[in-house]
Design a protein around this motif. Structure first.
Motif, PDB file in Angstrom:
ATOM      1  N   GLY A 129      -5.021   6.298   5.851  1.00  0.00           N
ATOM      2  CA  GLY A 129      -5.677   6.655   7.094  1.00  0.00           C
ATOM      3  C   GLY A 129      -5.087   6.013   8.329  1.00  0.00           C
ATOM      4  O   GLY A 129      -5.469   6.341   9.450  1.00  0.00           O
ATOM      5  N   GLU A 130      -4.164   5.071   8.161  1.00  0.00           N
ATOM      6  CA  GLU A 130      -3.591   4.374   9.307  1.00  0.00           C
ATOM      7  C   GLU A 130      -2.443   5.207   9.881  1.00  0.00           C
ATOM      8  O   GLU A 130      -1.600   5.706   9.154  1.00  0.00           O
ATOM      9  CB  GLU A 130      -3.079   3.000   8.877  1.00  0.00           C
ATOM     10  CG  GLU A 130      -2.633   2.126  10.034  1.00  0.00           C
ATOM     11  CD  GLU A 130      -2.261   0.724   9.576  1.00  0.00           C
ATOM     12  OE1 GLU A 130      -2.083  -0.140  10.438  1.00  0.00           O
ATOM     13  OE2 GLU A 130      -2.152   0.511   8.362  1.00  0.00           O
ATOM     14  N   THR A 131      -2.426   5.344  11.201  1.00  0.00           N
ATOM     15  CA  THR A 131      -1.386   6.143  11.830  1.00  0.00           C
ATOM     16  C   THR A 131      -0.564   5.352  12.834  1.00  0.00           C
ATOM     17  O   THR A 131       0.518   5.790  13.204  1.00  0.00           O
ATOM     18  CB  THR A 131      -1.994   7.357  12.551  1.00  0.00           C
ATOM     19  OG1 THR A 131      -2.905   6.898  13.566  1.00  0.00           O
ATOM     20  CG2 THR A 131      -2.736   8.257  11.563  1.00  0.00           C
ATOM     21  N   MET A 132      -1.067   4.203  13.290  1.00  0.00           N
ATOM     22  CA  MET A 132      -0.350   3.460  14.319  1.00  0.00           C
ATOM     23  C   MET A 132      -0.628   1.972  14.169  1.00  0.00           C
ATOM     24  O   MET A 132      -1.731   1.559  13.808  1.00  0.00           O
ATOM     25  CB  MET A 132      -0.775   3.935  15.710  1.00  0.00           C
ATOM     26  CG  MET A 132      -0.015   3.264  16.853  1.00  0.00           C
ATOM     27  SD  MET A 132      -0.512   3.956  18.451  1.00  0.00           S
ATOM     28  CE  MET A 132      -2.240   3.437  18.503  1.00  0.00           C
ATOM     29  N   VAL A 133       0.402   1.164  14.449  1.00  0.00           N
ATOM     30  CA  VAL A 133       0.266  -0.289  14.432  1.00  0.00           C
ATOM     31  C   VAL A 133       0.746  -0.805  15.779  1.00  0.00           C
ATOM     32  O   VAL A 133       1.833  -0.450  16.243  1.00  0.00           O
ATOM     33  CB  VAL A 133       1.097  -0.926  13.298  1.00  0.00           C
ATOM     34  CG1 VAL A 133       0.971  -2.451  13.336  1.00  0.00           C
ATOM     35  CG2 VAL A 133       0.661  -0.388  11.944  1.00  0.00           C
ATOM     36  N   LEU A 134      -0.054  -1.653  16.425  1.00  0.00           N
ATOM     37  CA  LEU A 134       0.307  -2.260  17.704  1.00  0.00           C
ATOM     38  C   LEU A 134       0.524  -3.752  17.506  1.00  0.00           C
ATOM     39  O   LEU A 134      -0.338  -4.449  16.975  1.00  0.00           O
ATOM     40  CB  LEU A 134      -0.788  -2.028  18.749  1.00  0.00           C
ATOM     41  CG  LEU A 134      -0.977  -0.593  19.238  1.00  0.00           C
ATOM     42  CD1 LEU A 134      -2.170  -0.511  20.182  1.00  0.00           C
ATOM     43  CD2 LEU A 134       0.285  -0.108  19.947  1.00  0.00           C
ATOM     44  N   GLU A 141       4.490   4.083  15.245  1.00  0.00           N
ATOM     45  CA  GLU A 141       3.780   5.322  14.935  1.00  0.00           C
ATOM     46  C   GLU A 141       4.235   5.792  13.557  1.00  0.00           C
ATOM     47  O   GLU A 141       5.363   6.260  13.383  1.00  0.00           O
ATOM     48  CB  GLU A 141       4.063   6.372  16.000  1.00  0.00           C
ATOM     49  CG  GLU A 141       3.577   5.957  17.388  1.00  0.00           C
ATOM     50  CD  GLU A 141       3.857   7.012  18.441  1.00  0.00           C
ATOM     51  OE1 GLU A 141       4.053   8.188  18.065  1.00  0.00           O
ATOM     52  OE2 GLU A 141       3.897   6.655  19.628  1.00  0.00           O
ATOM     53  N   LEU A 142       3.348   5.652  12.585  1.00  0.00           N
ATOM     54  CA  LEU A 142       3.718   5.907  11.193  1.00  0.00           C
ATOM     55  C   LEU A 142       3.967   7.378  10.867  1.00  0.00           C
ATOM     56  O   LEU A 142       4.935   7.688  10.171  1.00  0.00           O
ATOM     57  CB  LEU A 142       2.648   5.325  10.268  1.00  0.00           C
ATOM     58  CG  LEU A 142       2.446   3.804  10.398  1.00  0.00           C
ATOM     59  CD1 LEU A 142       1.267   3.361   9.556  1.00  0.00           C
ATOM     60  CD2 LEU A 142       3.710   3.060   9.989  1.00  0.00           C
ATOM     61  N   LEU A 163      11.193  -1.034   6.279  1.00  0.00           N
ATOM     62  CA  LEU A 163      11.044  -2.484   6.224  1.00  0.00           C
ATOM     63  C   LEU A 163      10.035  -2.971   7.254  1.00  0.00           C
ATOM     64  O   LEU A 163       9.128  -3.764   6.948  1.00  0.00           O
ATOM     65  CB  LEU A 163      12.409  -3.148   6.455  1.00  0.00           C
ATOM     66  CG  LEU A 163      12.436  -4.666   6.627  1.00  0.00           C
ATOM     67  CD1 LEU A 163      11.816  -5.358   5.427  1.00  0.00           C
ATOM     68  CD2 LEU A 163      13.875  -5.133   6.844  1.00  0.00           C
ATOM     69  N   LEU A 164      10.151  -2.491   8.484  1.00  0.00           N
ATOM     70  CA  LEU A 164       9.229  -2.904   9.543  1.00  0.00           C
ATOM     71  C   LEU A 164       7.799  -2.460   9.221  1.00  0.00           C
ATOM     72  O   LEU A 164       6.838  -3.229   9.403  1.00  0.00           O
ATOM     73  CB  LEU A 164       9.674  -2.322  10.883  1.00  0.00           C
ATOM     74  CG  LEU A 164       8.795  -2.656  12.093  1.00  0.00           C
ATOM     75  CD1 LEU A 164       8.760  -4.163  12.335  1.00  0.00           C
ATOM     76  CD2 LEU A 164       9.304  -1.924  13.340  1.00  0.00           C
ATOM     77  N   ALA A 165       7.652  -1.222   8.758  1.00  0.00           N
ATOM     78  CA  ALA A 165       6.320  -0.706   8.439  1.00  0.00           C
ATOM     79  C   ALA A 165       5.678  -1.499   7.303  1.00  0.00           C
ATOM     80  O   ALA A 165       4.469  -1.742   7.313  1.00  0.00           O
ATOM     81  CB  ALA A 165       6.408   0.771   8.077  1.00  0.00           C
ATOM     82  N   LEU A 167       6.232  -4.759   6.511  1.00  0.00           N
ATOM     83  CA  LEU A 167       5.810  -6.059   7.033  1.00  0.00           C
ATOM     84  C   LEU A 167       4.602  -5.926   7.955  1.00  0.00           C
ATOM     85  O   LEU A 167       3.746  -6.819   8.011  1.00  0.00           O
ATOM     86  CB  LEU A 167       6.969  -6.726   7.781  1.00  0.00           C
ATOM     87  CG  LEU A 167       8.211  -7.085   6.953  1.00  0.00           C
ATOM     88  CD1 LEU A 167       9.297  -7.655   7.857  1.00  0.00           C
ATOM     89  CD2 LEU A 167       7.862  -8.078   5.846  1.00  0.00           C
ATOM     90  N   ALA A 168       4.522  -4.803   8.684  1.00  0.00           N
ATOM     91  CA  ALA A 168       3.433  -4.594   9.637  1.00  0.00           C
ATOM     92  C   ALA A 168       2.102  -4.297   8.958  1.00  0.00           C
ATOM     93  O   ALA A 168       1.061  -4.319   9.605  1.00  0.00           O
ATOM     94  CB  ALA A 168       3.787  -3.460  10.599  1.00  0.00           C
ATOM     95  N   GLN A 169       2.133  -4.004   7.658  1.00  0.00           N
ATOM     96  CA  GLN A 169       0.880  -3.805   6.926  1.00  0.00           C
ATOM     97  C   GLN A 169      -0.029  -5.013   7.047  1.00  0.00           C
ATOM     98  O   GLN A 169      -1.231  -4.893   7.237  1.00  0.00           O
ATOM     99  CB  GLN A 169       1.168  -3.577   5.439  1.00  0.00           C
ATOM    100  CG  GLN A 169       1.543  -2.193   5.035  1.00  0.00           C
ATOM    101  CD  GLN A 169       1.550  -2.084   3.511  1.00  0.00           C
ATOM    102  OE1 GLN A 169       0.601  -2.482   2.844  1.00  0.00           O
ATOM    103  NE2 GLN A 169       2.632  -1.573   2.964  1.00  0.00           N
ATOM    104  N   ARG A 170       0.598  -6.188   6.917  1.00  0.00           N
ATOM    105  CA  ARG A 170      -0.183  -7.434   6.905  1.00  0.00           C
ATOM    106  C   ARG A 170       0.541  -8.505   7.729  1.00  0.00           C
ATOM    107  O   ARG A 170       1.230  -9.368   7.179  1.00  0.00           O
ATOM    108  CB  ARG A 170      -0.385  -7.908   5.464  1.00  0.00           C
ATOM    109  CG  ARG A 170      -1.317  -7.030   4.648  1.00  0.00           C
ATOM    110  CD  ARG A 170      -1.404  -7.485   3.216  1.00  0.00           C
ATOM    111  NE  ARG A 170      -0.186  -7.167   2.475  1.00  0.00           N
ATOM    112  CZ  ARG A 170       0.087  -7.645   1.262  1.00  0.00           C
ATOM    113  NH1 ARG A 170      -0.739  -8.484   0.684  1.00  0.00           N
ATOM    114  NH2 ARG A 170       1.196  -7.290   0.643  1.00  0.00           N
TER     115      ARG A 170
END
Length: 228
Positions: A129-134, A141-142, A163-165, A167-170
């Protein structure tokens, strides 16, 4: 899998083509940058991987890599005699997905070909359900795999984004090197560790935020969210 081999030395190309054929690859040989670009015209049958030697007779190999990336999303593996990190980061910045350094082991080359040819782990690294990380000025923008810094788009390769996505999970949580290699490159092959280091260095350079990805010595990497 169809593979485009860009190599100006016919003897090297013949020997490598024979090895690749034994492992199930259908190899098309291009002897120059121009031949490679002609083979990658939009109406041609798709290639699974481009194996690009940088020592070409007609054009700079880095320039050819950039042109290939503008023409197709096909994974590109650079073959280079330059072992320094700066040269490899330059190739990644132009859109290469990986590299091998001469002289290389055939097993290493095959492992890298199989690793880059696997599908992106985009669906795996995105939370449900996640579409964006700030992350401060960084916006990930996933769904469309786009990254911006202060509103400016940053061009990332397939593996750099994965790789960035991941690490950006947590943010703040340390990801072990083995875990990153398994999830992003879909392999447990130990030689991928050096590729991971180069991709991290390239991300730091492109995002212009060296402190965003922290090295946890002896363990792995974590993403450090900028202070609000």
């Amino acid at each position: 899998m169809r593979l485009l081999l860009v190599e100006d030395d016919n003897h090297v190309a013949a020997a490598l083509s024979a090895v690749l054929a034994r492992h199930g690859f259908e190899v098309t040989h291009a002897r120059s940058g121009e031949e490679a670009l002609q083979a990658l015209v939009p109406e041609s049958d798709g290639f699974g991987v481009v194996l690009l030697d940088l020592g070409l007779p007609d054009q700079d190999g880095y320039e050819v890599c950039g042109k290939i990336r503008k023409r197709t999303a096909t994974p590109v593996i650079m073959v280079t005699a330059r072992a320094d990190v700066r040269s490899r980061i330059h190739g990644l910045n132009l859109g290469a997905d990986d590299y091998v350094v001469k002289p290389y082991d055939t097993g290493e080359l095959l492992a890298r070909i199989h690793a880059v040819s696997r599908r992106s782990v985009h669906d795996d690294v995105s939370a449900p359900g996640e579409t964006m990380v700030l992350l401060g000025p960084v916006r990930i923008e996933l769904p469309n795999r786009q990254v911006t810094v202060d509103g400016s788009t940053v061009q990332l390769t397939r593996k750099e984004f994965d790789l960035l996505a991941l690490l950006a999970q947590r943010p703040g949580v340390v990801f072990r090197r083995e875990q990153i290699i398994s999830e992003v490159w879909r392999t447990s092959w130990e030689g991928t560790g050096r590729t991971l280091e180069v991709h991290v260095a390239s991300l730091r350079s492109k995002l212009r935020m060296p402190a965003l990805i922290e090295t946890v010595r002896g363990v792995g990497y974590r993403l450090v969210a900028p202070a609000a």
